[in-house]
Design a protein around this motif. Structure first.
Motif, mmCIF file in Angstrom:
data_model
loop_
_atom_site.group_PDB
_atom_site.id
_atom_site.type_symbol
_atom_site.label_atom_id
_atom_site.label_comp_id
_atom_site.label_asym_id
_atom_site.label_seq_id
_atom_site.Cartn_x
_atom_site.Cartn_y
_atom_site.Cartn_z
ATOM 1 N N TYR A 280 0.814 -1.211 0.000
ATOM 2 C CA TYR A 280 0.000 0.000 0.000
ATOM 3 C C TYR A 280 0.849 1.264 0.000
ATOM 4 C CZ TYR A 280 -3.469 3.411 1.516
ATOM 5 O OH TYR A 280 -4.272 4.511 1.607
ATOM 6 N N LEU A 281 1.847 1.293 0.886
ATOM 7 C CA LEU A 281 2.646 2.507 1.018
ATOM 8 C C LEU A 281 3.491 2.781 -0.218
ATOM 9 C CD1 LEU A 281 3.761 2.404 4.756
ATOM 10 C CD2 LEU A 281 2.174 3.982 3.666
ATOM 11 N N SER A 285 -0.520 7.545 -5.529
ATOM 12 C CA SER A 285 -1.926 7.942 -5.547
ATOM 13 C C SER A 285 -2.524 7.726 -6.928
ATOM 14 C CB SER A 285 -2.064 9.420 -5.164
ATOM 15 O OG SER A 285 -1.674 9.591 -3.834
ATOM 16 N N MET A 288 -3.412 4.207 -7.398
ATOM 17 C CA MET A 288 -4.583 3.915 -6.575
ATOM 18 C C MET A 288 -5.849 4.322 -7.317
ATOM 19 S SD MET A 288 -4.159 2.949 -3.302
ATOM 20 C CE MET A 288 -3.308 4.067 -2.218
ATOM 21 N N VAL A 289 -5.811 5.516 -7.944
ATOM 22 C CA VAL A 289 -6.961 6.000 -8.702
ATOM 23 C C VAL A 289 -7.284 5.008 -9.815
ATOM 24 C CG1 VAL A 289 -7.772 7.848 -10.220
ATOM 25 C CG2 VAL A 289 -6.468 8.399 -8.151
ATOM 26 N N LYS B 361 0.819 9.144 7.608
ATOM 27 C CA LYS B 361 1.264 8.851 6.250
ATOM 28 C C LYS B 361 0.100 8.274 5.434
ATOM 29 C CE LYS B 361 5.498 6.865 6.544
ATOM 30 N NZ LYS B 361 6.421 5.712 6.432
ATOM 31 N N ILE B 362 -0.620 7.334 6.062
ATOM 32 C CA ILE B 362 -1.731 6.659 5.381
ATOM 33 C C ILE B 362 -2.874 7.639 5.107
ATOM 34 C CG2 ILE B 362 -3.433 4.819 5.575
ATOM 35 C CD1 ILE B 362 -0.939 3.431 5.621
ATOM 36 N N LYS B 365 -1.959 9.951 2.298
ATOM 37 C CA LYS B 365 -1.965 9.219 1.037
ATOM 38 C C LYS B 365 -3.398 8.978 0.560
ATOM 39 C CE LYS B 365 0.276 5.251 -0.952
ATOM 40 N NZ LYS B 365 1.364 6.017 -1.553
ATOM 41 N N GLU B 366 -4.230 8.519 1.483
ATOM 42 C CA GLU B 366 -5.595 8.178 1.109
ATOM 43 C C GLU B 366 -6.386 9.448 0.787
ATOM 44 O OE1 GLU B 366 -6.318 5.033 0.645
ATOM 45 O OE2 GLU B 366 -8.348 5.502 -0.026
ATOM 46 N N VAL B 368 -5.283 12.180 -0.589
ATOM 47 C CA VAL B 368 -4.934 12.612 -1.947
ATOM 48 C C VAL B 368 -5.662 11.752 -2.973
ATOM 49 C CG1 VAL B 368 -3.072 12.814 -3.637
ATOM 50 C CG2 VAL B 368 -2.686 13.498 -1.249
ATOM 51 N N SER B 369 -5.536 10.436 -2.842
ATOM 52 C CA SER B 369 -6.168 9.599 -3.875
ATOM 53 C C SER B 369 -7.691 9.681 -3.786
ATOM 54 C CB SER B 369 -5.660 8.153 -3.828
ATOM 55 O OG SER B 369 -5.819 7.609 -2.561
ATOM 56 N N LYS B 433 -14.271 7.132 1.992
ATOM 57 C CA LYS B 433 -12.894 6.626 1.977
ATOM 58 C C LYS B 433 -12.152 7.062 3.244
ATOM 59 C CE LYS B 433 -11.988 5.574 -2.861
ATOM 60 N NZ LYS B 433 -11.371 4.244 -2.814
#
Lengths: 480, 480
Positions: A280-281, A285, A288-289, B361-362, B365-366, B368-369, B433
């Motif tokens: 995941y890390l 992004s 992910m999209v 961090k997660i 990241k999440e 943004v996506s 999300k």
């Protein structure tokens, strides 16, 4: 959870320690560290370095027997950088100490120019094997097997076998399972190392070998390989080519990776997201999209059916807006009930608790429990929805809280509405659970992936059908 | 899939063969069968017998060394029946050949009167261990470990070690990992059997042992044990009690069972159904109802919030029934988008790709996506909803298909509606999300099970909030 925290702290400290040792050129201590710390921890610690030249320094100073697994455990993008800093000789030395299957795993992730360099520098005897392994389709036994195994002749004595293993076993992926061949080089049995240890030294391998050994074909799906290794508690399983010749083995630790990969795939498909290739890390992004958006769009387009149904019944809804209040609960409950069944189906098929041959047994079983569940929920729902209306949570203008008295007409209307919603709910639950059995079992029967029916897809199917039932009954009951 | 079919056919044939051998009292052939067919296949085949006395016959005629694992692999309800037919001596003989951890597993499933009989007939030296193992909490290292392991002193030579293993190793669960103790009986290292084989016979165990061995505590969660065995590719891990003494080991095949169990638990929780204790086919319809109904009821009660929101906006809905048509698509899409994130979170945490320490961090990241995904879907949705209205799939009375011309007023209304729905959708996706990250990460941070946030629970949360947003915006945009 405690362990996890400790682990990430341990890795952080290790990163610092190693960097210090490299900065102070304390080669002795560095070498010692590589002897006493597990390779995976070292690899994760070094993956944090800002400067990969430090890892190159390690590879140049620490003996290759201690860095072989360390190198294997490094992430591919770091390997790529490192290889650029290595001379051909250094690269050849590292590749010498790697297992064939690990090199193949790397080659599948590295860019073409690096692949060429690796293949040029790989020891000759490995090159043929690597090229063969690269040709097997992804997720087959061939693609995950290794070619470094111990194969001995069946007329060898146990003492000789142990001697032979001592001599040649060091470079093998495992010596815990020895594969026994006859003079024609056909696999005739396997010997577990413990049986070899316990056996009389003069006994022949053919006397003590397991003749009921399991094999898989190079083209078998990796999930099948995993199922066999799990079922028979094997340390390694023999992989045969189409001519029935032993060409490789799959060991239990590779099988654990397969189990995890397949599990990730199951959960991802269930929730309709394309499984990530990297962790995941490490996934950007943008990637992910790309994994998420297509499926949401597909489902959104399918959702049009629901909108269409609702729109068709617009005039009826206009006559009795109260009906709208129960739409979410009907849609959600149907989807939730089916979702439970999907979970049971996916696990049952994955764990081979049943197969498509049990189709009718499963359908019957699920029909009975679905009917009972539907009746229970409908009965509960009837009471609950009546209370909701009575308390004015829905249909507030007719509620007792607003001073309206409980009268026969109000009661009749309330019960009729509750009956409509509860009845629809019951049918939706039964239907949803049936679809949740039929689709994966049907897919498995025609040898497709049973994870085809995801939760969102089921939800969409159930939404449309339950809305149709809802408004159909509403029209009848209330003469809309 | 092919293998699976073959397997169930194989078992069916095996059932027939064994029954025939028993009916014709062909003891010789029966004994041979038990030597050459894997125990798990035999156990599954015999589990199909209508008459358990046939299994009792097998246990009495075939040597116990070949029936030990066979007995272990039988389903508990059959064991229960069999034990009733056995004399105390026969029972004692069978128990003699079983591993302690397998006996404990059985005792946990058998009725109290049988448990008493088993404990009375178990060999004395095992009884203390069994009683201790029975006291460990479910799903801890203590509850899955076995007490049959090889422990040797660190000043022993390799040759002597092999001799000792030959003498005492037969009754041990594994000899592939030898646990090395000092004179104070403290664990100081482990030796893999292959290293022992390759080592110089005169070398001491202390010279060749791994000093970087891993241990777990008896009270550690079984998932943690599995993670360590997987991470370090161990054959067996040492289990220490609170005083740091070696009291048992967990082997890799037990770990595979744990991994499966935990995966079943994850998928079951995700879909909100209590995991089944037995296999699907062995679970009665009544038990199934018990596993499914409570959660559906909980969700149905939570669904009241959605009904309440919709009911609150009843008058607004009455003014513009078109709004109802888009409720399903908004609710579903929000849930689906969050569901994808849940899949990624649950797998990431299970595979230890990240820990609660990576919380920010997660989240970043999440976020943004999620924002990009929300924008993409909102943009697509705007176009799609406009087309739906233009084509008359929703809001049919204003559609071009009914002869209405495209005019400025109609266009403005259409775009406004599409904008409202698409905007709500975008916000719902982002929100969903974020909730899907926050809940499991939060749970993990306070050391609770991250699978707390199931898909249905998320759906319910997202439904209520997106309905509120939807009607809020609708009121503003259309002056309702």
């Amino acid at each position: 959870m405690e362990e996890e925290l400790e682990l990430s702290e341990k890795i952080e400290q290790l990163t610092e320690t190693i960097e210090q040792l490299i900065d102070t050129k304390n080669v002795k201590e560095l070498r010692h560290l590589f002897e006493v710390v597990p390779e995976i921890d070292l690899a994760e610690a070094c993956a944090e370095f800002k400067d990969v030249k430090k890892i190159v320094f390690i590879l140049k100073t620490v003996k290759s027997e201690f860095t072989a697994e360390f190198f294997t455990d490094l992430p591919p993008e770091i390997k790529e950088e490192i290889i650029a800093y290595l001379s051909d000789d250094q690269l050849a030395e590292i590749l010498e100490s790697q297992f064939t299957d690990d090199i193949v795993d790397d080659l599948e992730e590295l860019p073409a120019n690096i692949v060429t360099r690796v293949l040029r520098n790989v020891p000759k005897e490995k090159r043929a094997n690597i090229n063969r392994l690269l040709n097997y389709a992804d997720a087959t036994a061939g693609s995950i097997m290794t070619t470094e195994f111990v194969a001995l002749l069946d007329d060898m004595t146990c003492d000789d076998a142990i001697k032979e293993i001592r001599k040649t076993g060091k470079n093998k992926e495992t010596i815990y399972t020895v594969f026994v061949m006859d003079r024609k080089r056909t696999l005739v049995g396997t010997v577990d190392l413990d049986d070899l240890i316990f056996a009389d030294g003069d006994a022949k391998l053919s006397d003590i070998m397991n003749k009921d050994f399991q094999t898989v074909n190079v083209n078998d799906d990796q999930e099948e390989v995993a199922n066999i290794v799990k079922r028979y508690d094997l340390n390694a399983v023999a992989v045969l080519n189409n001519d029935g010749r032993l060409v490789g083995i799959v060991t239990v630790d590779d099988v654990m990776d397969v189990i995890e990969e397949e599990q990730t795939e199951d959960i991802s498909k269930l929730q309709m997201v394309t499984p990530l290739e990297d962790s995941y890390l490490e996934t950007s992004s943008f990637q992910m999209v790309k994994k998420c958006v297509p499926w949401i769009v597909v489902l959104l387009i399918l959702g049009t059916f629901s909108s269409f149904v609702l729109s068709t019944f617009e005039t009826k809804l206009n006559q009795m807006v109260l009906l709208a209040a129960f739409i979410p609960v009907i849609m959600d409950t149907g989807g939730n009930a089916g979702g439970q069944t999907i979970a049971l189906m996916i696990r049952g098929l994955a764990l081979q608790e049943f197969t498509p041959r049990d189709f009718f047994k499963i359908i019957r079983k699920e029909a009975v429990s679905a009917a009972i569940i539907a009746l229970c929920i409908a009965a509960f729902g009837f009471i609950w929805f009546t209370l909701e209306q009575y308390a004015g949570i829905v249909g507030s203008d007719t509620s007792i809280w607003l001073g309206n008295c409980w009268n026969a007409e109000f009661a009749a209307e309330t019960f009729k509405t509750s009956g409509l919603v509860a009845g629809t709910l019951g049918i939706a639950i039964f239907l949803s659970k049936m679809v949740a059995v039929l689709l994966p079992m049907g897919a498995a029967a025609i040898k497709k992936d049973p994870a085809i029916v995801s939760q969102p897809l089921l939800t969409t199917i159930v939404d449309v059908s339950s809305l149709l039932i809802y408004f159909g009954f509403a029209a009848l009951l209330f003469n809309l």
